[in-house]
Design a protein around this motif. Structure first.
Motif, PDB file in Angstrom:
ATOM      1  N   ARG A  29     -83.087  25.777  36.020  1.00  0.00           N
ATOM      2  CA  ARG A  29     -82.892  24.394  36.483  1.00  0.00           C
ATOM      3  C   ARG A  29     -83.466  23.404  35.474  1.00  0.00           C
ATOM      4  O   ARG A  29     -83.066  22.249  35.435  1.00  0.00           O
ATOM      5  CB  ARG A  29     -83.551  24.198  37.858  1.00  0.00           C
ATOM      6  N   ARG A  30     -84.434  23.852  34.671  1.00  0.00           N
ATOM      7  CA  ARG A  30     -85.031  22.958  33.678  1.00  0.00           C
ATOM      8  C   ARG A  30     -84.268  22.943  32.354  1.00  0.00           C
ATOM      9  O   ARG A  30     -84.500  22.074  31.523  1.00  0.00           O
ATOM     10  CB  ARG A  30     -86.500  23.354  33.426  1.00  0.00           C
ATOM     11  N   LEU A  31     -83.381  23.943  32.147  1.00  0.00           N
ATOM     12  CA  LEU A  31     -82.579  23.978  30.921  1.00  0.00           C
ATOM     13  C   LEU A  31     -81.656  22.759  30.926  1.00  0.00           C
ATOM     14  O   LEU A  31     -80.906  22.559  31.881  1.00  0.00           O
ATOM     15  CB  LEU A  31     -81.708  25.235  30.878  1.00  0.00           C
ATOM     16  N   LEU A  32     -81.675  21.967  29.877  1.00  0.00           N
ATOM     17  CA  LEU A  32     -80.984  20.688  29.928  1.00  0.00           C
ATOM     18  C   LEU A  32     -79.487  20.771  30.248  1.00  0.00           C
ATOM     19  O   LEU A  32     -78.993  20.004  31.077  1.00  0.00           O
ATOM     20  CB  LEU A  32     -81.225  19.891  28.647  1.00  0.00           C
ATOM     21  N   PRO A  33     -78.713  21.661  29.599  1.00  0.00           N
ATOM     22  CA  PRO A  33     -77.281  21.619  29.897  1.00  0.00           C
ATOM     23  C   PRO A  33     -76.905  22.346  31.179  1.00  0.00           C
ATOM     24  O   PRO A  33     -75.734  22.557  31.444  1.00  0.00           O
ATOM     25  CB  PRO A  33     -76.648  22.318  28.681  1.00  0.00           C
ATOM     26  N   VAL A  34     -77.915  22.728  31.999  1.00  0.00           N
ATOM     27  CA  VAL A  34     -77.621  23.358  33.288  1.00  0.00           C
ATOM     28  C   VAL A  34     -77.571  22.277  34.374  1.00  0.00           C
ATOM     29  O   VAL A  34     -78.515  21.524  34.558  1.00  0.00           O
ATOM     30  CB  VAL A  34     -78.679  24.427  33.646  1.00  0.00           C
TER      31      VAL A  34
END
Lengths: 163, 163
Positions: B65-70
């Motif tokens: 959830r913290r991965l930007l493009p997710v």
């Protein structure tokens, strides 16, 4: 040109990352990819669809063949093959749209696999043309969610380069 | 425990590598994974099936959830959902096996989508139980090749946590 490529790899998850990196490292976009076990539990099969310059894709395929956990690579593009995709679509099915949605499901021989008072989940399988036609006709009804498998493909026996 | 997880990501191919790395970096094996476009051409949807310790998977999901493009992550494990897989199977269909294979295709409501003088390519769609039962019955006939999409899944509307 659009390429459909099958890759048989050792069933270790780091392998998918390495295969994917070969493409993304050269700026190739992968339209779809799926990976799942084969009849041999140690080997997984990746099917992917990509578009790009034929010569560069040939180079990537040569590199793939040198990746140690890759057992086999098959670019089906030049061979007659069957290609199918599975799509689940959640669509609005209230008093206004239910009849039309049901009619489309019959025409396209799909299945309604879940229903609530105002939605259906439809399962549709087919080649790219059928899937696109179905989704286009369904769009005005109100698509709420789509889950696609991406293309799964197999070379026709008569055209199989390994036979 | 077996987890079915859907991840909506920006449609850039490096993203798949980053998502995959989160799992393989912790030694998680992914049973199946598929990624394909959604109704929004900028967003792709990944569906994956993995097995492992619930607490660790929860941690990975938080990191996802913290991965930007997710854009969104949905662990369907706790919710009623429909799950389907598409499988293409090339099977021996000569004088000895053709009748039995055709009978199985009828019973399981599959489709024969290609035929040569001694093989069929069969398209079968279903949940994990149906697929496994069909492949087990087909195995003695002589399976030559299998291409599986991996699971595609969607939360039932009545159980959708976002509604």
């Amino acid at each position: 040109m659009r390429h459909t490529i099958a890759v048989w790899v050792q069933n270790e998850f780091g392998v998918l990352t390495r295969v994917a990196n070969l493409f993304s490292g050269r700026g190739f976009n992968i339209e779809s990819l799926c990976v799942a076990p084969t009849e041999d539990p140690e080997i997984s099969r990746i099917t992917m669809v990509t578009r790009g310059d034929d010569a560069v894709i040939d180079q990537i395929i040569k590199q793939l063949r040198r990746l140690l956990p890759v057992h086999r690579v098959e670019d089906m593009t030049g061979f007659a093959h069957v290609e199918r995709e599975l799509v689940l679509v959640k669509v609005r099915a209230d008093d206004e749209t239910r009849t039309e949605v049901t009619r489309l499901v019959e025409i396209f021989r799909c299945k309604i696999i879940d229903a609530s008072h105002d939605t259906f989940v439809i399962e549709v399988t087919g080649d790219a043309g059928k899937i696109e036609a179905f989704l286009n006709l369904l769009k005005p009804m109100g698509i709420k969610e789509i889950a696609r498998s991406g293309a799964v493909a197999m070379v026709r026996t008569a055209a199989d380069p390994d036979l």
